[in-house]
Design a protein around this motif. Structure first.
Motif, PDB file in Angstrom:
ATOM      1  N   LEU A 191       0.814  -1.215   0.000  1.00 19.41           N
ATOM      2  CA  LEU A 191       0.000   0.000   0.000  1.00 19.41           C
ATOM      3  C   LEU A 191       0.848   1.267   0.000  1.00 19.41           C
ATOM      4  CD1 LEU A 191      -2.719  -1.060   2.603  1.00 19.41           C
ATOM      5  CD2 LEU A 191      -2.951  -1.000   0.110  1.00 19.41           C
ATOM      6  N   ALA A 196      -3.794  -0.425  -5.246  1.00 16.78           N
ATOM      7  CA  ALA A 196      -3.671   0.796  -4.444  1.00 16.78           C
ATOM      8  C   ALA A 196      -3.221   1.970  -5.308  1.00 16.78           C
ATOM      9  CB  ALA A 196      -2.698   0.575  -3.286  1.00 16.78           C
ATOM     10  N   LEU A 227      -6.058   3.519  -1.615  1.00 13.72           N
ATOM     11  CA  LEU A 227      -5.670   2.646  -0.514  1.00 13.72           C
ATOM     12  C   LEU A 227      -6.746   1.634  -0.116  1.00 13.72           C
ATOM     13  CD1 LEU A 227      -3.787   5.108   1.874  1.00 13.72           C
ATOM     14  CD2 LEU A 227      -2.810   3.325   0.410  1.00 13.72           C
ATOM     15  N   LEU A 233      -3.724  -0.815   6.729  1.00 10.08           N
ATOM     16  CA  LEU A 233      -4.344   0.432   6.266  1.00 10.08           C
ATOM     17  C   LEU A 233      -4.230   1.518   7.330  1.00 10.08           C
ATOM     18  CD1 LEU A 233      -5.865   1.754   3.933  1.00 10.08           C
ATOM     19  CD2 LEU A 233      -7.980   0.869   4.902  1.00 10.08           C
TER      20      LEU A 233
END
Length: 161
Positions: free
Chosen positions: A44, A93, A98, A148
């Motif tokens: 990410l 991503a 994201l 995340l």
């Protein structure tokens, strides 16, 4: 240029170390653990190549910690699948953001990878998918949620991949 490469290597080294530590935090049966979280952060934050590297090596670490319960060749195939998961998540991503990247990581890790791996010779046969899909999807969701949050926190602190 040299400083940028050094920074990248240091980040990858830290993430790999976190992945090895996460291998000791079990989330279910066998080799299901928090090793993927660091790989998901790499995907990410740093992109598909970093995600592939850390996810793949992270699985090797967790499989080694658990004694390669599904045989060494099968775990090497799983490491390759995890590298693909990290790459896919990093690509998603970059292209879609994201949250979409995190969702792609969960689906790829929890559903796609075990479905493909169940086709390989393994001690459980096709039952491997049935046995692992739910716990892997839940574990992937936990790994992705934490990743995340980490990425959002790092970005808020001014850190860019």
């Amino acid at each position: 240029m040299l400083l940028a490469r050094t920074n990248t290597l240091v980040r990858l080294g830290i993430l790999l170390a976190l992945s090895v530590l996460g291998a000791y935090i079990k989330l279910g049966p066998s080799s299901i653990a928090f090793d993927a979280m660091a790989g998901f952060v790499a995907a990410l934050l740093m992109g598909p190549a970093a995600g592939a590297l850390i996810c793949g090596l992270g699985h090797v670490a967790v499989a080694a910690v658990t004694g390669f319960p599904l045989t060494l060749p099968f775990h090497l195939a799983t490491a390759a699948a995890m590298a693909d998961v990290g790459c896919l998540g990093g690509l998603a991503a970059r292209r879609f953001g994201l949250v979409a990247g995190a969702a792609a990581l969960v689906v790829a890790n929890g559903i796609l990878a075990p479905a493909l791996l169940a086709l390989l010779p393994n001690p459980l046969g096709l039952g491997l998918f049935a046995a692992l899909a739910l716990p892997l999807t839940v574990a992937a969701g936990a790994n992705a949620a934490v990743a995340l949050l980490v990425v959002l926190g790092l970005r808020r602190a001014g850190f860019e991949g």
